[in-house]
Design an enzyme around this catalytic site. Structure first.
Site, PDB file in Angstrom:
ATOM      1  N   ASP A 111     -45.061 -22.763 -77.573  1.00  0.00           N
ATOM      2  CA  ASP A 111     -44.239 -23.966 -77.701  1.00  0.00           C
ATOM      3  C   ASP A 111     -43.204 -23.978 -76.590  1.00  0.00           C
ATOM      4  O   ASP A 111     -43.475 -24.364 -75.485  1.00  0.00           O
ATOM      5  CB  ASP A 111     -43.550 -23.989 -79.070  1.00  0.00           C
ATOM      6  N   ASP A 167     -50.711 -22.347 -89.387  1.00  0.00           N
ATOM      7  CA  ASP A 167     -50.449 -22.690 -90.787  1.00  0.00           C
ATOM      8  C   ASP A 167     -49.276 -23.639 -90.969  1.00  0.00           C
ATOM      9  O   ASP A 167     -48.482 -23.859 -90.061  1.00  0.00           O
ATOM     10  CB  ASP A 167     -50.129 -21.416 -91.573  1.00  0.00           C
ATOM     11  N   ARG A 173     -54.792 -21.955 -92.441  1.00  0.00           N
ATOM     12  CA  ARG A 173     -55.204 -21.015 -91.395  1.00  0.00           C
ATOM     13  C   ARG A 173     -56.729 -20.901 -91.299  1.00  0.00           C
ATOM     14  O   ARG A 173     -57.266 -20.562 -90.251  1.00  0.00           O
ATOM     15  CB  ARG A 173     -54.634 -19.617 -91.664  1.00  0.00           C
TER      16      ARG A 173
END
Length: 184
Positions: A111, A167, A173
Site C-alpha cells: 500500500d 482478508d 482469505r
C-alpha cells in the site's frame, strides 16, 4: 461454477474480480521462473509476511525450481482500520539466522510502502547476503516512498481488495481470486 465455493460467490460484499484465478496462476508461474533464473546456484530464504502472504507464498514456492527455505514474520500496522497507520511493530519474528542468506521477502500487497521500508531496514540489519522483495499486488497511487520492488505480480487500482490471502476481519482469505470488497 464450483459448488464448493458457492457460498463465497453469494456474498453481496464481494465485488468484481480484480485478478482472476487463471491470471494469478499464470503470473506466479512467470515469477517462479524469473526467481529460479535469478537465484541459480543459491538456496533463497523465503520470508513470508503473515497472514496475507501465506497463500501466495505456497503457490510461488512450488514454482521455484531451487531448494528454498521458509520463515515467517508477522507485523502489525493496520490495527482494525483498513487504512495503514504507518506504525509498525513485529508481532512474530523470524526463527532463522539471516547471516549470509539470500532473503526474498514475500508480501501479499503493498500500500503506502511504509511497512515494507521498515521491514527491509530491519532485515538488512541482520547481515543477509541480499534482500529482495516479491509482492503479489501493488496498489497504485498510494506509495509515499519508492518501494524498490524486484518482483511484482500485478498493479491494481487503489480499491480495497480481498481474496487469495487478503482478508477483512479474517474472512475471504480462501477466495481463489482477488476481488473488490464492497463493504465499508
Amino acid at each position: 461454477m464450483d459448488e464448493g465455493h458457492h457460498h463465497l460467490f453469494d456474498d453481496p460484499l464481494i465485488g468484481r474480480v480484480v485478478v482472476s484465478e487463471e491470471q494469478l496462476q499464470a503470473r506466479i508461474a512467470e515469477l517462479g521462473a524469473e526467481i529460479t533464473a535469478d537465484y541459480e546456484g543459491r538456496a533463497p530464504l523465503l520470508v513470508g509476511v503473515l497472514k496475507g502472504a501465506f497463500v501466495f507464498m505456497a503457490d510461488l514456492a512450488r514454482q521455484i525450481a531451487l531448494p528454498v527455505e521458509f520463515d515467517f514474520m508477522a507485523v502489525s500496522s493496520y490495527g482494525t482500520a483498513t487504512k495503514s497507520s504507518g506504525v509498525v511493530r513485529i508481532v512474530k519474528d523470524l526463527d532463522l539466522d539471516l547471516s549470509g542468506r539470500h532473503v526474498l521477502l514475500v508480501e501479499d500487497i503493498i500500500d503506502s510502502g511504509l511497512t515494507l521500508a521498515y521491514l527491509r531496514k530491519n532485515l538488512l540489519a541482520r547481515n543477509p547476503a541480499s534482500v529482495e522483495v516479491c509482492a503479489l499486488l501493488l496498489r497504485e497511487g498510494l506509495q509515499k516512498l519508492d518501494p524498490d520492488l524486484r518482483y511484482v505480480g500485478f498493479s491494481i487500482p487503489p480499491d480495497f481488495v480481498v481474496g487469495y490471502g487478503l482478508d477483512v476481519a479474517e474472512r475471504y482469505r480462501n477466495l481463489p481470486y482477488v476481488a473488490a470488497y464492497e463493504g465499508s
